[in-house]
Design a protein around this motif. Structure first.
Motif, PDB file in Angstrom:
ATOM      1  N   GLY A   8     -30.361   6.477 -45.454  1.00 35.03           N
ATOM      2  CA  GLY A   8     -29.529   7.080 -45.797  1.00 35.03           C
ATOM      3  C   GLY A   8     -30.618   8.213 -46.475  1.00 35.03           C
ATOM      4  N   GLY A   9     -31.960   7.813 -46.221  1.00 35.38           N
ATOM      5  CA  GLY A   9     -32.720   8.969 -46.895  1.00 35.38           C
ATOM      6  C   GLY A   9     -33.220  10.017 -46.736  1.00 35.38           C
ATOM      7  N   GLY A  10     -33.932  10.881 -47.723  1.00 33.82           N
ATOM      8  CA  GLY A  10     -34.019  12.596 -46.577  1.00 33.82           C
ATOM      9  C   GLY A  10     -34.245  13.072 -48.006  1.00 33.82           C
ATOM     10  N   LEU A  11     -34.495  14.384 -47.316  1.00 34.34           N
ATOM     11  CA  LEU A  11     -34.677  15.743 -48.213  1.00 34.34           C
ATOM     12  C   LEU A  11     -33.722  16.237 -49.165  1.00 34.34           C
ATOM     13  CD1 LEU A  11     -37.128  17.469 -49.529  1.00 34.34           C
ATOM     14  CD2 LEU A  11     -36.628  19.142 -47.299  1.00 34.34           C
ATOM     15  N   VAL A  12     -33.613  16.562 -50.929  1.00 37.78           N
ATOM     16  CA  VAL A  12     -32.901  16.484 -51.782  1.00 37.78           C
ATOM     17  C   VAL A  12     -33.427  17.361 -52.496  1.00 37.78           C
ATOM     18  CG1 VAL A  12     -32.364  14.739 -52.573  1.00 37.78           C
ATOM     19  CG2 VAL A  12     -30.226  15.734 -52.691  1.00 37.78           C
ATOM     20  N   GLN A  13     -32.484  18.716 -52.542  1.00 41.05           N
ATOM     21  CA  GLN A  13     -33.088  19.333 -53.857  1.00 41.05           C
ATOM     22  C   GLN A  13     -32.870  19.024 -55.208  1.00 41.05           C
ATOM     23  OE1 GLN A  13     -31.015  23.460 -53.670  1.00 41.05           O
ATOM     24  NE2 GLN A  13     -32.495  24.132 -51.856  1.00 41.05           N
ATOM     25  N   PRO A  14     -33.782  18.988 -56.216  1.00 39.99           N
ATOM     26  CA  PRO A  14     -33.025  18.320 -57.548  1.00 39.99           C
ATOM     27  C   PRO A  14     -31.563  18.604 -57.952  1.00 39.99           C
ATOM     28  CG  PRO A  14     -35.468  19.660 -57.514  1.00 39.99           C
ATOM     29  CD  PRO A  14     -35.076  20.102 -56.393  1.00 39.99           C
ATOM     30  N   GLY A  15     -31.982  18.205 -58.766  1.00 41.79           N
ATOM     31  CA  GLY A  15     -29.686  17.810 -58.943  1.00 41.79           C
ATOM     32  C   GLY A  15     -29.117  16.970 -58.457  1.00 41.79           C
ATOM     33  N   GLY A  16     -29.226  17.149 -56.743  1.00 42.40           N
ATOM     34  CA  GLY A  16     -28.780  16.434 -55.777  1.00 42.40           C
ATOM     35  C   GLY A  16     -28.299  15.102 -55.426  1.00 42.40           C
ATOM     36  N   SER A  17     -27.937  14.702 -54.208  1.00 39.94           N
ATOM     37  CA  SER A  17     -27.241  13.338 -54.415  1.00 39.94           C
ATOM     38  C   SER A  17     -27.017  12.837 -53.183  1.00 39.94           C
ATOM     39  CB  SER A  17     -25.965  13.153 -54.861  1.00 39.94           C
ATOM     40  OG  SER A  17     -25.510  13.609 -56.119  1.00 39.94           O
ATOM     41  N   LEU A  18     -27.638  11.485 -52.870  1.00 35.38           N
ATOM     42  CA  LEU A  18     -27.476  10.939 -52.008  1.00 35.38           C
ATOM     43  C   LEU A  18     -27.339   8.795 -51.682  1.00 35.38           C
ATOM     44  CD1 LEU A  18     -31.948  11.526 -50.799  1.00 35.38           C
ATOM     45  CD2 LEU A  18     -29.058  12.218 -49.638  1.00 35.38           C
ATOM     46  N   ARG A  19     -26.901   8.648 -51.012  1.00 35.72           N
ATOM     47  CA  ARG A  19     -26.250   7.480 -50.641  1.00 35.72           C
ATOM     48  C   ARG A  19     -27.370   6.616 -50.151  1.00 35.72           C
ATOM     49  NH1 ARG A  19     -20.922   4.154 -49.135  1.00 35.72           N
ATOM     50  NH2 ARG A  19     -21.287   4.878 -47.383  1.00 35.72           N
ATOM     51  N   LEU A  20     -27.758   5.431 -50.365  1.00 32.47           N
ATOM     52  CA  LEU A  20     -28.783   4.521 -49.543  1.00 32.47           C
ATOM     53  C   LEU A  20     -27.846   2.995 -49.580  1.00 32.47           C
ATOM     54  CD1 LEU A  20     -31.915   4.854 -51.148  1.00 32.47           C
ATOM     55  CD2 LEU A  20     -31.589   6.532 -49.505  1.00 32.47           C
ATOM     56  N   SER A  21     -27.643   2.824 -48.298  1.00 34.48           N
ATOM     57  CA  SER A  21     -27.314   2.007 -47.564  1.00 34.48           C
ATOM     58  C   SER A  21     -28.125   1.018 -47.018  1.00 34.48           C
ATOM     59  CB  SER A  21     -26.124   1.851 -46.304  1.00 34.48           C
ATOM     60  OG  SER A  21     -24.889   2.726 -46.904  1.00 34.48           O
ATOM     61  N   CYS A  22     -27.847  -0.790 -47.146  1.00 30.61           N
ATOM     62  CA  CYS A  22     -29.114  -1.299 -46.136  1.00 30.61           C
ATOM     63  C   CYS A  22     -27.692  -2.450 -45.971  1.00 30.61           C
ATOM     64  CB  CYS A  22     -29.467  -2.397 -47.833  1.00 30.61           C
ATOM     65  SG  CYS A  22     -30.563  -3.658 -47.019  1.00 30.61           S
ATOM     66  N   ALA A  23     -28.180  -2.446 -44.524  1.00 29.63           N
ATOM     67  CA  ALA A  23     -27.041  -3.727 -43.834  1.00 29.63           C
ATOM     68  C   ALA A  23     -27.799  -4.926 -43.447  1.00 29.63           C
ATOM     69  CB  ALA A  23     -26.543  -2.563 -42.652  1.00 29.63           C
ATOM     70  N   ALA A  24     -27.212  -5.998 -43.581  1.00 31.47           N
ATOM     71  CA  ALA A  24     -27.915  -7.173 -44.215  1.00 31.47           C
ATOM     72  C   ALA A  24     -27.304  -8.225 -42.647  1.00 31.47           C
ATOM     73  CB  ALA A  24     -27.997  -7.999 -45.456  1.00 31.47           C
ATOM     74  N   SER A  25     -28.582  -8.933 -42.111  1.00 36.68           N
ATOM     75  CA  SER A  25     -27.730  -9.479 -40.916  1.00 36.68           C
ATOM     76  C   SER A  25     -28.718 -10.714 -41.394  1.00 36.68           C
ATOM     77  CB  SER A  25     -28.029  -9.206 -39.302  1.00 36.68           C
ATOM     78  OG  SER A  25     -29.226  -8.281 -39.366  1.00 36.68           O
ATOM     79  N   GLY A  26     -27.945 -12.055 -40.712  1.00 34.06           N
ATOM     80  CA  GLY A  26     -29.139 -13.098 -40.695  1.00 34.06           C
ATOM     81  C   GLY A  26     -29.158 -14.083 -42.184  1.00 34.06           C
ATOM     82  N   GLY A 106     -37.161  -4.964 -46.302  1.00 35.24           N
ATOM     83  CA  GLY A 106     -36.176  -4.120 -45.572  1.00 35.24           C
ATOM     84  C   GLY A 106     -37.445  -2.991 -44.863  1.00 35.24           C
ATOM     85  N   GLN A 107     -37.515  -2.136 -44.330  1.00 35.61           N
ATOM     86  CA  GLN A 107     -38.669  -1.510 -43.976  1.00 35.61           C
ATOM     87  C   GLN A 107     -38.584  -0.431 -44.481  1.00 35.61           C
ATOM     88  OE1 GLN A 107     -35.458  -1.399 -42.377  1.00 35.61           O
ATOM     89  NE2 GLN A 107     -35.279   1.113 -42.454  1.00 35.61           N
ATOM     90  N   GLY A 108     -38.639   0.539 -45.321  1.00 31.62           N
ATOM     91  CA  GLY A 108     -37.537   1.504 -47.038  1.00 31.62           C
ATOM     92  C   GLY A 108     -37.077   2.648 -46.088  1.00 31.62           C
ATOM     93  N   THR A 109     -36.709   3.861 -46.945  1.00 36.21           N
ATOM     94  CA  THR A 109     -36.237   4.244 -46.520  1.00 36.21           C
ATOM     95  C   THR A 109     -37.065   5.508 -46.935  1.00 36.21           C
ATOM     96  OG1 THR A 109     -34.349   6.200 -45.637  1.00 36.21           O
ATOM     97  CG2 THR A 109     -34.123   4.406 -47.406  1.00 36.21           C
ATOM     98  N   GLN A 110     -37.365   7.152 -46.342  1.00 34.86           N
ATOM     99  CA  GLN A 110     -37.756   7.895 -47.603  1.00 34.86           C
ATOM    100  C   GLN A 110     -37.104   8.977 -47.996  1.00 34.86           C
ATOM    101  OE1 GLN A 110     -41.463   8.473 -48.134  1.00 34.86           O
ATOM    102  NE2 GLN A 110     -40.655   9.805 -49.702  1.00 34.86           N
ATOM    103  N   VAL A 111     -37.358   9.142 -49.896  1.00 36.41           N
ATOM    104  CA  VAL A 111     -36.683   9.858 -50.457  1.00 36.41           C
ATOM    105  C   VAL A 111     -37.323  10.981 -51.157  1.00 36.41           C
ATOM    106  CG1 VAL A 111     -34.795   9.575 -52.668  1.00 36.41           C
ATOM    107  CG2 VAL A 111     -34.159   8.396 -50.450  1.00 36.41           C
ATOM    108  N   THR A 112     -37.251  12.023 -50.561  1.00 35.95           N
ATOM    109  CA  THR A 112     -38.311  13.037 -51.297  1.00 35.95           C
ATOM    110  C   THR A 112     -37.087  13.878 -52.003  1.00 35.95           C
ATOM    111  OG1 THR A 112     -39.328  12.794 -49.183  1.00 35.95           O
ATOM    112  CG2 THR A 112     -39.325  15.059 -50.525  1.00 35.95           C
ATOM    113  N   VAL A 113     -37.319  14.488 -53.557  1.00 36.29           N
ATOM    114  CA  VAL A 113     -36.935  15.070 -54.148  1.00 36.29           C
ATOM    115  C   VAL A 113     -37.151  16.944 -54.019  1.00 36.29           C
ATOM    116  CG1 VAL A 113     -35.348  15.308 -56.575  1.00 36.29           C
ATOM    117  CG2 VAL A 113     -35.161  13.373 -55.390  1.00 36.29           C
ATOM    118  N   SER A 114     -37.037  17.798 -54.020  1.00 34.18           N
ATOM    119  CA  SER A 114     -38.317  19.238 -54.217  1.00 34.18           C
ATOM    120  C   SER A 114     -37.575  20.180 -53.624  1.00 34.18           C
ATOM    121  CB  SER A 114     -39.125  18.504 -53.080  1.00 34.18           C
ATOM    122  OG  SER A 114     -39.500  19.402 -52.629  1.00 34.18           O
ATOM    123  N   SER A 115     -36.997  20.858 -54.364  1.00 30.90           N
ATOM    124  CA  SER A 115     -36.993  22.413 -53.820  1.00 30.90           C
ATOM    125  C   SER A 115     -37.257  23.665 -53.245  1.00 30.90           C
ATOM    126  CB  SER A 115     -36.648  23.154 -55.179  1.00 30.90           C
ATOM    127  OG  SER A 115     -38.382  23.317 -55.846  1.00 30.90           O
TER     128      SER A 115
END
Length: 115
Positions: A8-26, A106-115
């Motif tokens: 769910g990570g990614g590049l988003v503009q300031p003021g925007g939204s993202l939803r991260l998910s983390c699926a677990a097993s074991g 987890g291994q991590g996911t990048q979130v970048t907030v930039s215009s």
């Protein structure tokens, strides 16, 4: 073998939204506290939000009112809804599960907030 897979990570503009998910097993997911941490360049890894096995939550002051953590025990998944994102939210976001002395990442996911 315990696995935590973030998405769910990614590049988003300031003021925007993202939803991260983390699926677990074991793991017996419902018995673990789940958390999201973030690591920004030049800083230490800090707690963003945490939800206990009973559903109680706590947040870093910097994200209160903007981020929401919640879990779906039927799907073995924890989410982080991030609204009103700011450039200072830019970081690698890590999922964590913890119970007693058991602690996994987890291994991590990048979130970048930039215009």
């Amino acid at each position: 073998q315990v696995q935590l897979v973030e998405s769910g990570g990614g590049l988003v503009q300031p003021g925007g939204s993202l939803r991260l998910s983390c699926a677990a097993s074991g793991i017996i997911f419902s018995s673990y506290a789940m958390g999201w941490y973030r690591l920004a360049p030049g800083k230490q890894r800090d707690l963003v939000a945490r939800i206990s096995s009973d559903g109680s939550t706590n947040y870093a002051d910097s994200v209160k009112g903007r981020f929401t953590i919640y879990r779906d025990n039927a799907k073995n998944t924890v989410y982080l809804q991030m609204n009103s994102l700011k450039p200072e939210d830019t970081a690698v976001y890590y999922c964590n599960c913890q119970r007693g002395f058991w602690n996994y990442w987890g291994q991590g996911t990048q979130v970048t907030v930039s215009s």
